[in-house]
Write an enzyme that holds these catalytic residues in place. Structure first.
Site, PDB file in Angstrom:
ATOM      1  N   GLU A  29       0.837  -1.201   0.000  1.00  0.00           N
ATOM      2  CA  GLU A  29       0.000   0.000   0.000  1.00  0.00           C
ATOM      3  C   GLU A  29       0.872   1.251   0.000  1.00  0.00           C
ATOM      4  O   GLU A  29       0.574   2.225  -0.678  1.00  0.00           O
ATOM      5  CB  GLU A  29      -0.898   0.033   1.238  1.00  0.00           C
ATOM      6  CG  GLU A  29      -1.989  -1.014   1.260  1.00  0.00           C
ATOM      7  CD  GLU A  29      -2.819  -0.896   2.521  1.00  0.00           C
ATOM      8  OE1 GLU A  29      -3.961  -0.411   2.407  1.00  0.00           O
ATOM      9  OE2 GLU A  29      -2.328  -1.281   3.608  1.00  0.00           O
ATOM     10  N   TYR A  61     -13.359  27.259   0.394  1.00  0.00           N
ATOM     11  CA  TYR A  61     -13.254  25.802   0.282  1.00  0.00           C
ATOM     12  C   TYR A  61     -12.128  25.408  -0.661  1.00  0.00           C
ATOM     13  O   TYR A  61     -11.599  24.311  -0.556  1.00  0.00           O
ATOM     14  CB  TYR A  61     -14.575  25.114  -0.064  1.00  0.00           C
ATOM     15  CG  TYR A  61     -15.439  25.755  -1.114  1.00  0.00           C
ATOM     16  CD1 TYR A  61     -15.188  25.574  -2.457  1.00  0.00           C
ATOM     17  CD2 TYR A  61     -16.538  26.507  -0.740  1.00  0.00           C
ATOM     18  CE1 TYR A  61     -16.003  26.142  -3.417  1.00  0.00           C
ATOM     19  CE2 TYR A  61     -17.364  27.074  -1.693  1.00  0.00           C
ATOM     20  CZ  TYR A  61     -17.080  26.889  -3.035  1.00  0.00           C
ATOM     21  OH  TYR A  61     -17.894  27.446  -3.978  1.00  0.00           O
ATOM     22  N   GLU A  81      -6.565   6.849  10.150  1.00  0.00           N
ATOM     23  CA  GLU A  81      -6.853   7.632  11.343  1.00  0.00           C
ATOM     24  C   GLU A  81      -5.857   8.790  11.469  1.00  0.00           C
ATOM     25  O   GLU A  81      -6.217   9.911  11.821  1.00  0.00           O
ATOM     26  CB  GLU A  81      -6.785   6.757  12.599  1.00  0.00           C
ATOM     27  CG  GLU A  81      -7.902   5.750  12.730  1.00  0.00           C
ATOM     28  CD  GLU A  81      -7.641   4.404  12.060  1.00  0.00           C
ATOM     29  OE1 GLU A  81      -6.873   4.346  11.054  1.00  0.00           O
ATOM     30  OE2 GLU A  81      -8.220   3.408  12.513  1.00  0.00           O
ATOM     31  N   LYS A 106     -11.379   4.585   2.161  1.00  0.00           N
ATOM     32  CA  LYS A 106     -10.393   3.783   1.459  1.00  0.00           C
ATOM     33  C   LYS A 106     -11.157   2.746   0.630  1.00  0.00           C
ATOM     34  O   LYS A 106     -11.475   1.658   1.114  1.00  0.00           O
ATOM     35  CB  LYS A 106      -9.499   3.119   2.513  1.00  0.00           C
ATOM     36  CG  LYS A 106      -8.199   2.580   2.035  1.00  0.00           C
ATOM     37  CD  LYS A 106      -7.375   2.159   3.262  1.00  0.00           C
ATOM     38  CE  LYS A 106      -6.021   1.671   2.875  1.00  0.00           C
ATOM     39  NZ  LYS A 106      -5.235   1.302   4.056  1.00  0.00           N
TER      40      LYS A 106
END
Length: 132
Positions: A29, A61, A81, A106
């Protein structure tokens, strides 16, 4: 009996921001990377901006998007996290918002089975801003 007034803040909602990053526990990954999708909700008072029609009285934004992009495409983290915490901390440090919700999805998590995505969602407020 006295009732407490409940105030709800306004929101700027940024949904479905997609980026390619190298986050994950597995070595492949972090080497090959994958797509991540991020949602951010900013809680703040938008009354002055709405009444004045002044862009200087709100949060851009586009600027928040750039913060999210830098974090997700930046240095790899093992956990989404940690990615969410970095985003929340940067948003709270850089912008006049009272609270931020960050959801990091994910879609291709290395988990056997069929699913739309795996995700984490955190809510952080100005009084509990992440510090370095």
């Amino acid at each position: 009996m006295r009732r407490k007034a409940v105030f709800h803040l306004d929101k700027i909602i940024m949904s479905g921001m997609g980026f390619y990053g190298y986050h994950g526990v597995l070595p492949q990954e972090r080497e090959l990377g994958q797509n991540f999708v991020v949602d951010v909700e900013l809680q703040l008072d938008l009354r002055t901006a709405g009444e004045s029609d002044d862009p200087g009285k709100t949060v851009s934004y586009a600027d928040v998007y750039e913060v999210v992009r830098r974090v997700v495409t930046g240095a790899p983290s093992k956990l989404i996290e940690a990615v969410a915490e970095q985003i929340a901390g940067e948003v709270l440090r850089q912008f006049a918002v009272r609270q931020v919700l960050v959801r990091v999805k994910k879609p291709a998590a290395p988990v056997p089975g069929q699913f739309g995505y795996m995700a984490v969602e955190i809510v952080r407020s100005q009084t509990k801003a992440v510090t370095e």
